[in-house]
Design a protein around this motif. Structure first.
Motif, PDB file in Angstrom:
ATOM      1  N   UNK A  43       7.653  29.252  85.078  1.00  0.00           N
ATOM      2  CA  UNK A  43       7.489  29.614  83.673  1.00  0.00           C
ATOM      3  C   UNK A  43       6.628  30.853  83.540  1.00  0.00           C
ATOM      4  N   UNK A  44       6.852  31.577  82.450  1.00  0.00           N
ATOM      5  CA  UNK A  44       5.917  32.623  82.075  1.00  0.00           C
ATOM      6  C   UNK A  44       4.913  31.964  81.145  1.00  0.00           C
ATOM      7  N   UNK A  45       3.630  32.095  81.479  1.00  0.00           N
ATOM      8  CA  UNK A  45       2.605  31.366  80.719  1.00  0.00           C
ATOM      9  C   UNK A  45       2.673  31.723  79.230  1.00  0.00           C
ATOM     10  N   UNK A  46       2.862  33.008  78.901  1.00  0.00           N
ATOM     11  CA  UNK A  46       2.903  33.390  77.476  1.00  0.00           C
ATOM     12  C   UNK A  46       4.108  32.771  76.779  1.00  0.00           C
ATOM     13  N   UNK A  47       5.211  32.613  77.531  1.00  0.00           N
ATOM     14  CA  UNK A  47       6.401  31.990  76.931  1.00  0.00           C
ATOM     15  C   UNK A  47       6.195  30.505  76.666  1.00  0.00           C
ATOM     16  N   UNK A  48       5.443  29.838  77.570  1.00  0.00           N
ATOM     17  CA  UNK A  48       5.156  28.409  77.355  1.00  0.00           C
ATOM     18  C   UNK A  48       4.425  28.226  76.025  1.00  0.00           C
ATOM     19  N   UNK A  49       3.468  29.142  75.781  1.00  0.00           N
ATOM     20  CA  UNK A  49       2.678  29.045  74.549  1.00  0.00           C
ATOM     21  C   UNK A  49       3.540  29.362  73.330  1.00  0.00           C
TER      22      UNK A  49
END
Ligand code: ATP
Length: 458
Positions: free
Chosen positions: A97-103
């Motif tokens: 996952x891309x951390x910013x996308x998870x958020x």
């Protein structure tokens, strides 16, 4: 009606627009091949962009630069050190996952973590217990930096090989050639250089059909202007780009603008707007328009040691031009066009038809030639096909009942069907059926090409 991605994918495959890449080997995830209609539509989109932004635009000229550039290019631009995404692995299901996308996903876009430092992202994910969208678990690796450039080797022997990158954007080939183009085409600032070509990014989370892939095509313009005039030009190219989207048939309600707030701007940009399109999963970036100051030219000047300043012949002033960059992905636009053109139309009480209400200019096939009965009118129909193929993209279809053939032509957006029947053999007239209205007129073969030429321009 709003189609789901699965429905769009099935439609694109069924009619020969887009296939899964390497399908017979079980596929290669997130690669797509463009079939006969897909490649025609892609070409029409690129041709139109090229016409509007380059060949028929007195302000701009074109270029076709290499995909492989001297690796110093990417050091100068900061891509080697900075073209990175925050990567997190789910330890349970191994999904990346891309951390910013998870958020963004967990907050339905309300929180934009793009640009946050990694610790802040990590803390946010922990505090809000954002679960893995794939398996629902909550056990991640710490965030790691992941460089998105594809690295490969060039050279034949192990000793002589050197690292080289596939370009992640077409823009830099334009900057490297700024002086060459300016001198040889004798353009005066303000002017632009446009390019269409493949770019490659090792995206952590490719997906959403053709929206995010690792190999894609960009249509980019770098517009060079005098420092101090850039915000005016930024406004100009923003409007120009929106007009282009109207021209390709996107609906105004499908488009939204996102102006980056000052604190979110890249360090080299003094204005950036994303043009968002309403994809099946919501509004997402279609086109990025950025005022990039003189960042790229300045860095290439520094790293190459070449003087990239422009000498203004009127004022005798020398300066590094500022740059406005409208950067658009071919596939994202193609997907948007299909989404906004495809509909299921009720034509009477018990019948519907699939209709691709695409602009005539972009339609992959302009005219379908259809003998009513192949056995009787096949030969004459081939002659009509030959007559039309001189001037247009034409298909020939003689199998199945005529109603079905009309439906297929409608479904792929063919603006006109020309039907050859018994009467054609007697008086050299044919039926011309228009896609949207389904109205038919009878026309002499001697007038056919001219009539269609004029109609297709409307
Ligand atoms: P995103 O935020 O969606 O990753 P970006 O802001 O990194 O996109 P830019 O670097 O501005 O994208 O690239 C310009 C355009 O190129 C984008 O607006 C998009 O149309 C297209 N593009 C970028 N990355 C991809 C990709 N992985 N697949 C398809 N098109 C892409």
């Amino acid at each position: 009606m709003k189609y789901t991605l699965d429905q769009l994918n099935a439609y694109a495959k069924r009619y020969g627009f887009i296939y899964q890449g390497s399908e017979i080997y079980g596929g290669l995830a997130n690669t797509w091949d463009y079939g006969p209609l897909g490649v025609a539509l892609k070409k029409n989109i690129k041709n139109l962009w090229w016409e509007v932004f380059v060949s028929k635009n007195p302000n701009n000229v074109g270029i076709d630069s290499s995909i492989l550039l001297n690796p110093k290019t990417w050091e100068a631009t900061g891509h080697v050190s900075g073209f990175k995404d925050p990567l997190m692995d789910c330890k349970i299901c191994k999904a990346r996952h891309r951390a910013d996308n998870l958020i963004a996903r967990a907050t339905k876009g309300a929180v934009d973590a793009d640009g946050w430092d990694y610790q802040t992202m990590q803390d946010y994910i922990t505090e809000h217990k954002i679960n893995c969208p794939n398996c629902g678990g909550f056990d991640y690796t710490p965030i790691r930096e992941f460089n998105m450039m594809f690295k490969t080797k060039q050279g034949v022997t192990t000793e002589s090989t050197s690292d080289i990158y596939l370009r992640p954007e077409t823009a830099q080939g334009i900057f490297l050639n700024f002086k060459n183009v300016q001198r040889t085409s004798r353009m005066k600032v303000p002017f632009g250089i446009g390019q269409i070509g493949k770019s490659f990014r090792n995206e952590i989370t490719p997906g959403n059909f053709i929206f995010r892939t690792r190999e894609f095509e960009q249509m980019e313009l770098e517009f060079f202007c005098k420092p101090g005039t850039e915000l005016e030009w930024f406004k100009y190219w923003k409007q120009f780009s929106l007009d282009f989207l109207t021209k390709v048939g996107l609906k105004s309600e499908s488009i939204k603008l996102y102006d980056h707030p000052e604190e979110k701007l890249s360090f080299y940009s003094n204005a950036t707007t994303d043009v968002l399109f309403n994809y099946p999963w919501g509004f997402d970036e279609l086109w990025g328009i950025a005022s990039r100051t003189d960042f790229d030219l300045r860095r290439h000047q520094e790293y190459s040691g070449h003087d990239l300043e422009y000498l203004d012949p009127q004022t005798n002033e020398s300066y590094l031009p500022f740059v406005i960059e409208p950067a658009l992905g071919v596939e994202r636009l193609l997907l948007a066009i299909i989404i906004d053109s495809l509909e299921e139309e009720q034509i009477n009480e018990n019948e519907t038809r699939t209709l691709l209400r695409i602009s005539k200019e972009l339609a992959p096939i302009k005219i379908a030639v259809l003998p009513l009965v192949k056995k009787y009118q096949g030969e004459k129909s081939k002659a009509v096909y030959q007559q039309l193929i001189e001037d247009f993209e034409v298909s020939y279809d003689d199998s199945g009942n005529i109603g079905r053939r009309y439906r297929r032509a409608d479904a792929i957006g063919t603006p006109y069907c020309v039907t050859i029947d018994q009467q054609t053999l007697e008086d050299d007239t044919v039926t011309v059926r228009e896609r949207d209205s389904m109205l038919q007129i009878r026309l002499s073969l001697t007038k056919l090409n001219e009539y269609l030429r004029l109609e297709l321009k409307k």
